[in-house]
Structure formats: C-alpha cells, structure tokens
Design a protein around this motif. Structure first.
Motif, PDB file in Angstrom:
ATOM      1  N   ASP A  15       0.823  -1.224   0.030  1.00 54.58           N
ATOM      2  CA  ASP A  15       0.115  -0.038  -0.089  1.00 54.58           C
ATOM      3  C   ASP A  15       0.948   1.244   0.142  1.00 54.58           C
ATOM      4  OD1 ASP A  15       0.343   1.142   2.624  1.00 54.58           O
ATOM      5  OD2 ASP A  15      -0.191  -1.187   3.280  1.00 54.58           O
ATOM      6  N   ARG A  16       0.238   2.372  -0.274  1.00 58.99           N
ATOM      7  CA  ARG A  16       0.948   3.573  -0.413  1.00 58.99           C
ATOM      8  C   ARG A  16       1.745   3.989   0.730  1.00 58.99           C
ATOM      9  NH1 ARG A  16      -4.203   7.801  -0.872  1.00 58.99           N
ATOM     10  NH2 ARG A  16      -4.766   7.950   1.365  1.00 58.99           N
ATOM     11  N   GLY A  17       1.017   3.908   1.975  1.00 55.97           N
ATOM     12  CA  GLY A  17       1.820   4.242   3.477  1.00 55.97           C
ATOM     13  C   GLY A  17       3.012   3.389   3.383  1.00 55.97           C
ATOM     14  N   ARG A  18       3.046   2.295   3.182  1.00 55.37           N
ATOM     15  CA  ARG A  18       4.288   1.450   3.488  1.00 55.37           C
ATOM     16  C   ARG A  18       5.202   1.737   2.522  1.00 55.37           C
ATOM     17  NH1 ARG A  18       5.029  -4.979   4.029  1.00 55.37           N
ATOM     18  NH2 ARG A  18       7.024  -4.989   5.347  1.00 55.37           N
ATOM     19  N   ASP A  21       6.898   4.644   3.513  1.00 54.92           N
ATOM     20  CA  ASP A  21       8.036   4.612   4.635  1.00 54.92           C
ATOM     21  C   ASP A  21       9.298   4.036   4.091  1.00 54.92           C
ATOM     22  OD1 ASP A  21       6.320   6.092   6.573  1.00 54.92           O
ATOM     23  OD2 ASP A  21       5.632   3.850   6.965  1.00 54.92           O
TER      24      ASP A  21
END
Length: 248
Positions: A15-18, A21
């Motif tokens: 996903d975009r959040g991971r 990071d």
C-alpha cells in the motif's frame, strides 16, 4: 532499518503508506523485458517472463543478506523490438518511447522518495536504451541508478556475451520456467551462421531474415539444463544486488 533488512517486496502488493516509509532507504528493481517473436516454438513473452523471474528470485535470495529493503516493480513487458516486426507476433516500442517510459518510472520513484534504482534487462534490443536511461535518470532525478543484463552477469567474459535468440539457451530457460508454453522446435543440425565481427555490434534486417528470426539449435534444450542456468543466473544477480545495496 534493521527490521526491513530481510524484506523483498513487490511494489504492486504494497500500500501507499508502507511504500512511502520504505522508499527512502530501499532499492527499487525494474525488470525490463519485451514481447516479440521467439521463433516457431517459444512464447512471445519469453523475455519478459525470464527477466521477471530472474529479478524476483534474485531479490528474494538477496534480501536476507541485504541491509536495505528490495522492492520489485511490475515488469516493463514491451521493449525495443522493431527488428522482429517482419516475423509477426511482436509488440514493440520505439527506442525513444522505451527510454521515455523508463525515465517516467524513474521520475515516479524519485518523486515519492526513492533514491536507488536498478534496471534488470532481459532483451538484447534494450541494451542501449537501458544504458541511456540509467545515465539520464541519475542526472535528471538525483537517483543512484545501476543497470545490468542478466545474461552478462551470469556468463564469463570469455564466452559469447549474448547467448542467441530463441535458441538452445532461452528454450532451456522457458522449459524450466513454463514448459507448457514451449512448442516442438524444428531440428537444425546445421543452423544458419550469424554474421559477426569481434568487438563490433552489427544491425541488419537481412541477418534476421537469413536465420528465420532465431539462432543456433533450440532442439537441444532441456528443462534440467534450463534449471541449472536459471539458478546460476539468480545466484549471480542476487550477489550483484547485495553489492549494489551496499554501494548505491
């Protein structure tokens, strides 16, 4: 950082959040293939198939030895293959378009925080484009970019740098990876010779026509030799990825 050391991930599965990071410290790998004729016996997706398989397996093998997360991008399945168009079965990008595609993907990686990129090429017609793309992406987007051809990494300097097209080498690899896609090769005890001059690259439509679009003796291929070759290429590519993760 240490928690990410053993990670080999596929961009499309994350996903975009991971990704946000991971990207600043990760190494992003892009397999670059082609969809083109491979004689009367191999699937047109041979180059994309092998490049994707080598890249994914090498990343998985390299990850436990790397101090950086490795992120494999979906393969670029179309390459610079105009020289195969006369035979049919080919979906080609012009060299200019392929260069633009690679640079656009590099721009996306950089814009989202990525700093390290590796192009893993699986098609001889992409060689010049990948070299140019690596240099341009580094200059334009501030990325550290490496580029390798899987067959060159795995072969000694003294051997033929490009092991034919749809011949015994590639046929053995597809027999190992996707045997159901391989047709019965026509036996060629005396295959047409490919014109060559040491140290010189030659491009001529007549050369491809004279050899019917594929080289050497694919009928000699077998799955066992393909498996050995694939495992060797994966080991060699994984070793390079580990080195690059430390260097880039």
């Amino acid at each position: 950082m240490l928690a990410l050391a053993a990670a080999a991930l596929h961009w499309a599965d994350v996903d975009r959040g991971r990704l946000a990071d991971l990207l600043p410290e990760a190494v992003v790998l892009i397999p670059v293939g082609a969809t083109e004729q491979h004689g009367p016996h191999l699937p047109t997706g041979t180059d994309a198939l092998i490049a994707s398989a080598v890249c994914a397996a090498a990343a998985a093998q390299a990850a436990p030895r790397s101090d950086r997360c490795l992120i494999v991008v979906p393969a670029i399945s179309f390459g610079a293959s105009d020289h195969h168009l006369p035979f049919g079965g080919t979906l080609s990008l012009s060299p200019e378009t392929l260069l633009a595609v690679i640079l656009d993907l590099a721009r996306c990686v950089a814009t989202q925080g990525g700093r390290r990129l590796v192009l893993v090429n699986g098609h001889g017609g992409n060689v010049g484009v990948c070299h140019a793309a690596a240099a341009a992406a580094s200059t334009r987007y501030g990325l550290a970019v490496a580029y390798l051809d899987y067959w060159r990494v795995a072969r000694p300097e003294s051997e033929t740098p490009i092991p034919g097209h749809a011949g015994e080498f590639e046929t053995s690899l597809v027999l190992a990876l996707r045997p159901e896609l391989v047709g019965e090769p026509v036996a060629r005890p005396r295959p047409p010779a490919v014109a060559s001059v040491p140290g010189v690259d030659i491009h001529a439509a007549a050369m491809w026509r004279d050899i019917d679009g594929y080289t050497d003796r694919p009928e000699l291929a077998d799955a066992a030799s393909g498996t050995c070759r694939f495992e060797h290429m994966v080991r060699q590519t994984a070793d390079r990825i580990v080195e690059l993760a430390r260097t880039l």
